[in-house]
Design a protein around this motif. Structure first.
Motif, mmCIF file in Angstrom:
data_model
loop_
_atom_site.group_PDB
_atom_site.id
_atom_site.type_symbol
_atom_site.label_atom_id
_atom_site.label_comp_id
_atom_site.label_asym_id
_atom_site.label_seq_id
_atom_site.Cartn_x
_atom_site.Cartn_y
_atom_site.Cartn_z
ATOM 1 N N PRO A 354 -46.616 43.083 -56.232
ATOM 2 C CA PRO A 354 -46.917 43.303 -57.655
ATOM 3 C C PRO A 354 -45.930 42.573 -58.565
ATOM 4 N N GLU A 355 -46.426 42.040 -59.660
ATOM 5 C CA GLU A 355 -45.553 41.324 -60.592
ATOM 6 C C GLU A 355 -44.505 42.247 -61.203
ATOM 7 N N GLY A 356 -44.793 43.554 -61.221
ATOM 8 C CA GLY A 356 -43.827 44.502 -61.759
ATOM 9 C C GLY A 356 -42.788 44.939 -60.759
ATOM 10 N N GLY A 357 -42.854 44.429 -59.534
ATOM 11 C CA GLY A 357 -41.862 44.769 -58.529
ATOM 12 C C GLY A 357 -42.232 45.999 -57.718
ATOM 13 N N ILE A 358 -41.271 46.515 -56.942
ATOM 14 C CA ILE A 358 -41.521 47.624 -56.024
ATOM 15 C C ILE A 358 -40.384 48.649 -56.102
ATOM 16 N N GLU A 359 -40.688 49.856 -55.621
ATOM 17 C CA GLU A 359 -39.670 50.899 -55.544
ATOM 18 C C GLU A 359 -39.050 50.912 -54.147
ATOM 19 N N THR A 360 -37.715 51.078 -54.106
ATOM 20 C CA THR A 360 -36.970 51.137 -52.845
ATOM 21 C C THR A 360 -35.938 52.260 -52.947
ATOM 22 N N PRO A 361 -35.317 52.649 -51.829
ATOM 23 C CA PRO A 361 -34.250 53.665 -51.893
ATOM 24 C C PRO A 361 -33.074 53.226 -52.758
ATOM 25 N N ASP A 362 -32.919 51.922 -52.941
ATOM 26 C CA ASP A 362 -31.828 51.392 -53.752
ATOM 27 C C ASP A 362 -32.233 51.169 -55.206
ATOM 28 N N VAL A 438 -46.862 31.874 -55.648
ATOM 29 C CA VAL A 438 -48.073 31.479 -56.361
ATOM 30 C C VAL A 438 -48.654 32.701 -57.062
ATOM 31 N N SER A 439 -49.613 32.479 -57.930
ATOM 32 C CA SER A 439 -50.288 33.587 -58.602
ATOM 33 C C SER A 439 -51.507 34.014 -57.798
ATOM 34 N N ALA A 440 -52.003 35.210 -58.072
ATOM 35 C CA ALA A 440 -53.175 35.720 -57.352
ATOM 36 C C ALA A 440 -54.397 34.843 -57.575
ATOM 37 N N GLN A 441 -54.442 34.147 -58.715
ATOM 38 C CA GLN A 441 -55.598 33.310 -59.008
ATOM 39 C C GLN A 441 -55.570 31.971 -58.275
ATOM 40 N N ASP A 442 -54.444 31.672 -57.627
ATOM 41 C CA ASP A 442 -54.276 30.357 -56.990
ATOM 42 C C ASP A 442 -54.797 30.388 -55.551
ATOM 43 N N PHE A 457 -45.818 33.781 -51.252
ATOM 44 C CA PHE A 457 -45.671 35.046 -51.965
ATOM 45 C C PHE A 457 -46.698 35.014 -53.100
ATOM 46 N N VAL A 458 -47.579 36.001 -53.121
ATOM 47 C CA VAL A 458 -48.667 36.015 -54.100
ATOM 48 C C VAL A 458 -48.397 37.117 -55.122
#
Length: 561
Positions: A354-362, A438-442, A457-458
């Motif tokens: 996701p373009e907004g990133g991800i949640e991790t324990p850190d 790359v973007s999802a549209q690519d 990485f999409v």
């Protein structure tokens, strides 16, 4: 099993019984040790295998099979060594004629005897496992340990698995049955039914460059155990592993009292197109193929007289939503991307984040931080050239090297590929992985297979879009593997739904020593046969059961009490 006897059945009955139990249990099972340690195989085993391999270089490979026209050498080692092994180039029609003649006694043999002979062939190959390791290593570009494991024990596991499934599918129908049907006031109707196994006929096995044994042994042994002769057509750049296989198979068949021409080798010289010729020959009833989608699609469309089993290309994917072990995620994916330079049909090509990133324990990590973490793990695995080559091996062909060079323009470079000089083989073709964003549209960039050490990485709007894009790509291009990382049960459930709908095998939250691109015989199915990447799975009942048919013979008999 029945009381049928044969010296090889007496020898291997326990192994067959264990393999039958393993396909029912689907837990871990292997009888071929995967460690090349001297403690396992003996102090001199590795050196003896290397010497046996070296003795084959710059020589003619003898098989004693019919129809030999001349001898040709076609292999070009990714490590740059001169192999110069000249193999017998046979007239395919002579091989077909010989296979037809050899078929009579083999098809008449009981399935348990065929299974035992197949297991003896596997054991014979295993007794030369270090020779095979060098052959796979030098023809495919796999690093030596991988060549040993994937080309030896793991391939043998897949072969034994096919033997077990093939025997089971033949044995599930009784040889005879008494049938009685009430007929009102009259005498019951009664029959004695005999069920005879009718093997389909000659099988053509068309092998690939990168995994000549691992991808070929399922088809080879599935056809043999179900009573069919096999003509083995190796890739011109990886002949030796299958030439050795054919040699050992012919030896065992002769020792068991069968015609060795049940297994023959058909290689291409300059201008030959034996794969297409065999695939369309009216006497060829089974085709096994691993390789490009283009030729696989052609086989499915044109080999109408045969039952065709294909494993082709696809776009393998991973969806990253969140994780409870980011470092483990990075290490695991880095190993996946580096192993054999991404030249596995199961290697991940597109990683959706996701373009907004991800949640991790850190804490929360941005898209760029996630891609940088994976890139850093790849750099760590490939930073030391001497250690790197033992993981990434060498590129199988010049085409793969050129593809890596050209791919740098397909997206924003997160980690460039670099050339490594192999410390032992200075002419080896070695490149580290190329990572692109790359973007999802690519879709033109990441939506078709880019065979080799190339990963995209999409960037997507969110995990929902990631899963939708995976569904679309797999439906169009197919895939053999899919992965997901998430701490959200709902996301995992959605990923499982996508995997089932797309008929692709799914791995969830792999952060340890199990990787999305590695599968184990008896425990894991390789592919599903349910999407465009492959029309069959290694190895399930469907993979073996259509290599023979069941013929019923009915006889009227008096009513029995």
């Amino acid at each position: 099993m029945s009381g049928m006897t044969h010296p090889m059945l007496d020898k291997h009955r326990d192994t067959l019984d264990q393999a039958l139990a393993a396909i029912a249990d689907r837990g871990y099972f292997s009888i071929y040790p995967e460690s090349p340690s001297p403690r396992v195989y003996g102090e001199n085993a590795a050196a003896d295998g290397k010497a046996e391999f070296d003795a084959l270089l710059n020589s003619e490979f003898a098989l004693g099979q019919p129809g030999t026209r001349d001898h040709v050498a076609t292999e070009q080692s990714p490590y740059g060594i001169e192999m110069n092994i000249a193999y017998p180039r046979a007239d395919p029609d002579a091989l077909i004629e010989a296979a037809t003649s050899a078929w009579t006694s083999w098809r008449a043999a009981e399935p348990e005897i065929r299974a035992a002979v197949c297991i003896e062939i596997l054991q014979r190959i295993h007794s030369h496992v270090f020779t095979m390791a060098n052959a796979v290593h030098m023809t495919t570009g796999q690093a030596y340990v991988m060549g040993f494991q994937a080309g030896g024990p793991h391939a043998l596991d897949r072969g034994l698995e096919a033997v077990a499934y093939g025997y089971f599918e033949q044995a599930r129908t009784p040889k005879t049955a008494y049938w009685k049907k009430p007929a009102g006031k009259g005498d019951p109707l009664s029959l004695e039914n005999t069920f005879r196994i009718a093997p389909r006929g000659i099988a053509a096995l068309i092998a690939c460059n990168t995994f000549p044994t691992w991808n070929s042994y399922p088809g080879l042994f599935a056809s043999l155990v179900t009573g069919n002769p096999v003509i083995v057509k190796p890739h011109p750049f990886a002949v030796l592993p299958l030439a050795l296989t054919v040699k050992f198979a012919r030896e065992v068949l002769a020792e068991a009292g069968f015609d060795p021409n049940l297994v023959t080798l058909c290689i291409d010289g300059s201008g030959d197109t034996n794969a297409a010729y065999l695939a369309k020959h009216p006497k060829v009833k089974i085709v096994d193929f691993t390789g490009s989608s283009q030729f696989g699609d052609w086989l499915e469309a044109n080999a109408g007289q045969a039952q065709v089993f294909t494993e082709k290309a696809g776009v393998n994917t991973v969806v990253i939503d969140s994780t409870d072990d980011f470092k483990g995620l990075c290490r695991n994916l880095a190993f996946t991307l580096c192993l054999y330079s991404g030249q596995m049909c199961t290697t991940t090509q597109a990683i959706f984040i996701p373009e907004g990133g991800i949640e991790t324990p850190d804490g929360h990590l941005s898209y760029d931080e996630v891609t940088a973490g994976i890139a850093k793990a790849v750099e760590k695995l490939t930073g030391d050239d001497a250690k790197a080559v033992e993981l990434i091996g060498a590129l199988a062909t010049d085409d793969v090297a050129q593809r890596v060079e050209n791919a740098a323009s397909l997206g924003d470079v997160v980690l460039p590929s670099r050339t490594i000089t192999h410390p032992k083989y200075p002419n080896a073709r070695v490149r580290t992985p190329l990572l692109l964003s790359v973007s999802a549209q690519d879709r033109k960039s990441y939506g078709s297979e880019c065979f080799g050490p190339i990963t995209f990485f999409v960037k997507t709007q969110d995990t929902g879009e990631s899963l939708r894009m995976v569904s679309d790509v797999v439906a169009e291009k197919g895939a053999l593997t899919m992965g997901v990382y998430s701490t959200d049960a709902a996301v995992l459930a959605d990923a499982e739904t996508v995997a089932c709908d797309a008929a692709v095998n799914l791995s969830c939250n792999l952060t340890g020593g199990v990787f999305v691109n590695q599968t184990a015989a008896f425990g894991d199915f390789h592919g599903t046969g349910g999407n465009p990447a492959a029309n069959s799975a290694l190895t399930d009942g469907a993979y073996v059961s259509n290599r023979f048919r069941m013929v019923e013979i009915r006889r009227h008999v008096p009513v029995r009490d």
